[in-house]
Each structure stands twice: as C-alpha cells, then as structure tokens.
Design a protein around this motif. Sequence first.
Motif, short mmCIF file in Angstrom:
data_model
loop_
_atom_site.label_atom_id
_atom_site.label_comp_id
_atom_site.label_asym_id
_atom_site.label_seq_id
_atom_site.Cartn_x
_atom_site.Cartn_y
_atom_site.Cartn_z
N HIS A 55 0.65 -1.18 0.04
CA HIS A 55 0.01 -0.14 -0.06
C HIS A 55 0.94 1.30 0.04
N GLY A 56 2.07 1.10 0.71
CA GLY A 56 2.91 2.29 0.67
C GLY A 56 3.64 2.73 -0.76
N LEU A 57 4.02 1.89 -1.18
CA LEU A 57 4.25 1.76 -2.68
C LEU A 57 3.16 2.13 -3.57
N HIS A 58 2.07 1.57 -3.43
CA HIS A 58 0.99 2.18 -4.32
C HIS A 58 0.75 3.64 -4.03
N ALA A 59 0.79 3.91 -2.75
CA ALA A 59 0.32 5.43 -2.38
C ALA A 59 1.69 6.37 -3.15
N ARG B 244 -0.91 3.04 6.99
CA ARG B 244 -0.81 3.25 8.33
C ARG B 244 -1.60 2.46 9.10
N GLY B 245 -2.67 2.10 8.69
CA GLY B 245 -3.68 1.32 9.41
C GLY B 245 -3.24 -0.11 9.54
N LEU B 246 -2.42 -0.68 8.77
CA LEU B 246 -1.57 -1.82 8.86
C LEU B 246 -0.33 -1.83 9.91
N GLY B 247 -0.21 -0.52 10.54
CA GLY B 247 1.18 -0.40 11.14
C GLY B 247 2.40 -0.27 10.34
N GLY B 248 2.10 0.29 9.15
CA GLY B 248 3.35 0.29 8.30
C GLY B 248 3.79 1.79 7.77
N ALA B 249 3.43 2.73 8.88
CA ALA B 249 3.75 4.24 8.65
C ALA B 249 5.11 4.29 8.43
N PHE C 259 9.73 1.86 4.26
CA PHE C 259 10.49 2.60 3.24
C PHE C 259 9.59 3.28 2.11
N TYR C 260 8.55 2.71 1.66
CA TYR C 260 7.85 3.34 0.81
C TYR C 260 6.82 4.26 1.38
N ALA C 261 6.26 3.81 2.61
CA ALA C 261 5.15 4.86 3.11
C ALA C 261 5.57 5.80 3.74
N ALA D 147 11.61 16.20 9.06
CA ALA D 147 11.32 15.09 10.12
C ALA D 147 11.34 13.56 9.40
N LEU D 148 10.27 13.69 8.55
CA LEU D 148 10.10 12.43 7.78
C LEU D 148 11.25 11.88 7.12
N TYR D 149 12.28 12.98 6.17
CA TYR D 149 13.58 12.45 5.78
C TYR D 149 14.44 11.97 6.78
N ALA D 150 14.59 12.61 8.13
CA ALA D 150 15.25 12.05 9.22
C ALA D 150 14.94 10.66 9.47
N GLU D 151 13.63 10.41 9.50
CA GLU D 151 13.16 8.88 9.75
C GLU D 151 13.50 8.09 8.88
N LEU D 152 13.35 8.44 7.49
CA LEU D 152 13.76 7.65 6.27
C LEU D 152 15.27 7.26 6.09
N ALA D 153 15.78 8.60 6.49
CA ALA D 153 17.54 8.31 6.72
C ALA D 153 18.19 7.27 7.79
N GLY D 154 17.05 7.23 9.03
CA GLY D 154 17.34 6.31 10.00
C GLY D 154 17.04 4.99 9.49
N LEU D 155 16.40 4.84 8.54
CA LEU D 155 15.91 3.31 7.94
C LEU D 155 16.85 2.87 7.11
#
Lengths: 424, 117
Positions: free
Chosen positions: A238-242, A288-293, A296-298, A323-331
Amino acid sequence: MTAADIHPTILAAWRIEQPRLITGLSRMLRDVPLAEELTQDALVAALEHWPATGIPEKPGAWLMATAKRRALDHLRRARMLARKHEMVARELEAEQQAMPDLDAALDDDIGDELLRLIFTACHPLVSREGRVALALRMICGLTTEEIARAFLVPDATIAQRIVRAKRTLSESGLAYEIPSGEELSERLAAVLEVVYLIFNEGYTAARGEHWLRPQLCQEALRMGRVLTSIAPSEPEAHGLHALMELNASRTAARTDALGEPILMLDQNRALWDQLQIRRGMQALARARGLGGAGGFYALQAAIIACHAQARTAEETDWLRISALYAELAGLVRSPVIELNRAVAVGMAEGPEAALAIVDSLVGEPALKTYHLLGSVRGDLLCKLGRYDEACAAFEAAAKLAGNKREHDLLQRRAAEAAKAAKSS
Amino acid sequence: MRFMYIVTSPRSDVGPTPLLLEAMHKLADREIKAGRMLDNGGLMPVQTGAQVRIREGKLSVIDGPFVEAKEVVGGYAIFELRDKEEAVAMAKEFMQLHLDHMPTWQGTCELRAFAGP
C-alpha cells in the motif's frame, strides 16, 4: 477492416485476458515460462484467425479454449516421449477429469494465482533487469517490442533478457508457490523493488530526449494496484501504491508546453490530478492502518503527501517533511536520501543549515556522478548570494545530467547565476 | 490514457436483473483488482436530481423527472487504459453482459478520453 486495422483491436482483447490466461496455464502446467509461451501462442492464433472470422463475441473464452488445447497437446507430447502410448491415453483421461476447469477459471478470482505468478517473475534469483522485463511481459502483457521501446533499447536486448530470465526460472526448479514466513517479506521486497524501478524509469526518465515516459509509470501503477488487491495485508504494498499514485498525480504539471521540466514548487497545482491524490491518500492511510507508517515506501509517500496536500508551495509543511526524511535516513543509509533531507532542511531552517549537510556529501563516492548534488548545491549557494560558486556547481551538474532536458535546465541555471554574479 | 464511460438507456421502470447486477459486479471487481478501473458509480433515478439549464440567455432549474428526456444516464466509470482499442474492448465486454443476462435491454455505453496528457 484490413488485417492491419484489426491488429490493435486483437491485441487489446488479448491484453485484457492475458493475466487470466497465464495464471490459468501456470496452474495447469506448473511451469511459468511455458505458460507464458503458450499465452503468446494464443495471441498468435488470434492474429491468424480473427482477421478472417471477426473477433468472437467472447474473446476471453476463445483464447482460453485455444490456450488450453495447446497446453493439453504439450502435456500429451511430453508424456509420449516418456511412456507408451496407451498408458498415456488412460492417464490423460484421468488427468483431464482431475484438472481444474479452465473455462470456469475465466470467472474465478485469480488473486492467489496472480500473486504466485508475480512472485515467480520477480524472483531474486533472476537479474534485476530480467525481473523488470519478465514482469512487464508476464504481468502487464507487454510485447518484447513495447518493452524495448519503453526502455529505449534494441528489441534484441529485451528478447535476450527475457530468454535468460526464463532459463534461470526453468533451471532453478523453483516451487510455484506463495512464499511464507520470513521468506515472504524478502520476496515481497524483491517484487516491490521491480515495480518501483519500472515506475522510476518512467517518472524520471534517466536517458533520452523526454523527461517522462508515462507508459512505464502507468504499467507500474497498474502492477501496484494489482498487488494491493491480491496482497491486501502487506503495508508496504500500500505504501508503494500510495507513493506512485501521489507522484503520478503531478504528471500534467511537470513539463511546460515545450516539454521542459517544471520544478515542483513552480508547478501549477490546479493541474495536479485530484483523483490520483485521493487514491494515494487512501492507500497511505491503509499502509498506516496496517502499522506500516514507518516503512520505506510509506515514509516516502508521506513526504509526497505533504506536498500533495499543500494548496500553495508556501503552505508546504517543510518541518514535517524534514522530520520524515530524518526518519527515512534512519531506516536506509543513503546519500541520496540525505541530499533530499538537505533540501527540506533548507526550506524549513534556511540555506545555511542545508548547505552544511550538502557539503558533507560532496566526497560521497555514490554521488560522484549524481547531477542532483550539484543542482541542489548550486541552488543553496544562489540563495546565500554566492553566485560564482553556484554557477560552477550548476555547470558541473549539467555535465553529469544524462537527460537532455535536465542538462538544458542546469545550463540555464548556471547562466542565470553567472548573470547574478556580474550584477552583484 | 484515462477514459470516462457513461451508460445511457431509454427510461424504464425495470432495473437490471439480479443476474446482470451480479455479472457487472464481478466485472467491476476484476477491473479494480487489475488496476484498470479507478472509479465508478451508479446513479439514483432522475427524480433525485435536477437540471440547471440555459435557454435563450435565461437560466432555469428543472427538477427531475425530466418528462421529455428519452434517455437517462444510469452510471459512469473511470478507467486507466493503454489506448482506445483497449477502451472499446472493455466496453464491449461490459455491454455483452447485458446481452447475455437481459437480452431485451437497450442502451449505450459511451466512452471518451480525458483531456490532458
């Protein structure tokens, strides 16, 4: 109607049936490369017959019957090679009774079969290029010529990739099944990667005259939608689809009348496709509803969602984006993501903070040939009034751009910076 | 390419039979799962709507039902497809369902490409 007139019509009818043909045959034969071949054979048969007979009322049933006959012929031949004739006849009779009714398969929900097929076509054993070609061929029903045209490579190159990929599949003796447990997430990642590669190849067309190759985006989007419907409990699907829907929503606004790229912040937001934005936001909510917020794609989709929801460029929530980029960089540790974070930080906190991040990336080997590093750096230097340095950065970046449109844009920015340097 | 499908039929008191409804539902489900159908919807009877018209420079509002209208729009769908050939093949499959399950039904499925890239 001449044969040439009817060909596109036949191809269209075949494409609509193609997923059910190939999944039906794969189930029957348990051999994906062979199923793919017979699916193509059914198309050839239609191209031979339909110009004379006209397109049947139910093209799907005709194609399925033809493909089924070929598959039975094939099974019979394979048996004949191995055993005596009379035994074969008996066996086949029993087999036909036990075999799933392929005509009924037309009405079946093919979800699981299709998922099996996708997992096979995108198997990590197959080279990345091979996976991309196989997916476009087996899942999207594109011809070798269409794939070659989309990737701007000769037909023979794609044909070879497909042959090699199919050989890998045949020789590996892979089980034709949906992986489970830990293997599932690994294999799903390989599938999503293929879809994402195809989308990006179309979205930021790295080579050639054009900035966008919308057909590839469309094929990837379609695959993404298929995945979310057949693997609805996978948040990253769903994240990639979004991510794809939200990015694709800007297609009409990304180039001007001459095909020149327009940067996101300068785009006319009225041209953003609200239907796609809505679909993208729904897919993101599902992830997000599936806990995937935090996937990587979400996460990337969440970043694009910030843009999609800002009615004007000024309303963009850059703090949230950085902030989202920082989270992504952590991943994922990636200099490209870091570069994107720098852009967001530049918008949220100012060019100085951003330039510090960018300068720390200058020595990165992975970014040595990446034109966007110089492009971002030049932009930040301009904002700081350091026009001479900006001009040099844009010029160096222009040399690295593989796409003509991007090259021209960077040259233009270098010239503007040079002009500003003179008048300052 | 994105296409809008609009289904019109002569006004009639007879709705689609359960079998036709089921077949249409099945097709819609398949097309959503295939990533081709982006949106669709059936429309309530004309009594629930209105027409805002301009005639000879004058604006007027007419509430449904519109007695003089011979055909009414029953529903729409939005598809993302490769080309017009695919769009026509899709419409033929949809209309064939009507022929199979409700042979007396008459109507039109009009498809049009969206403006834009």
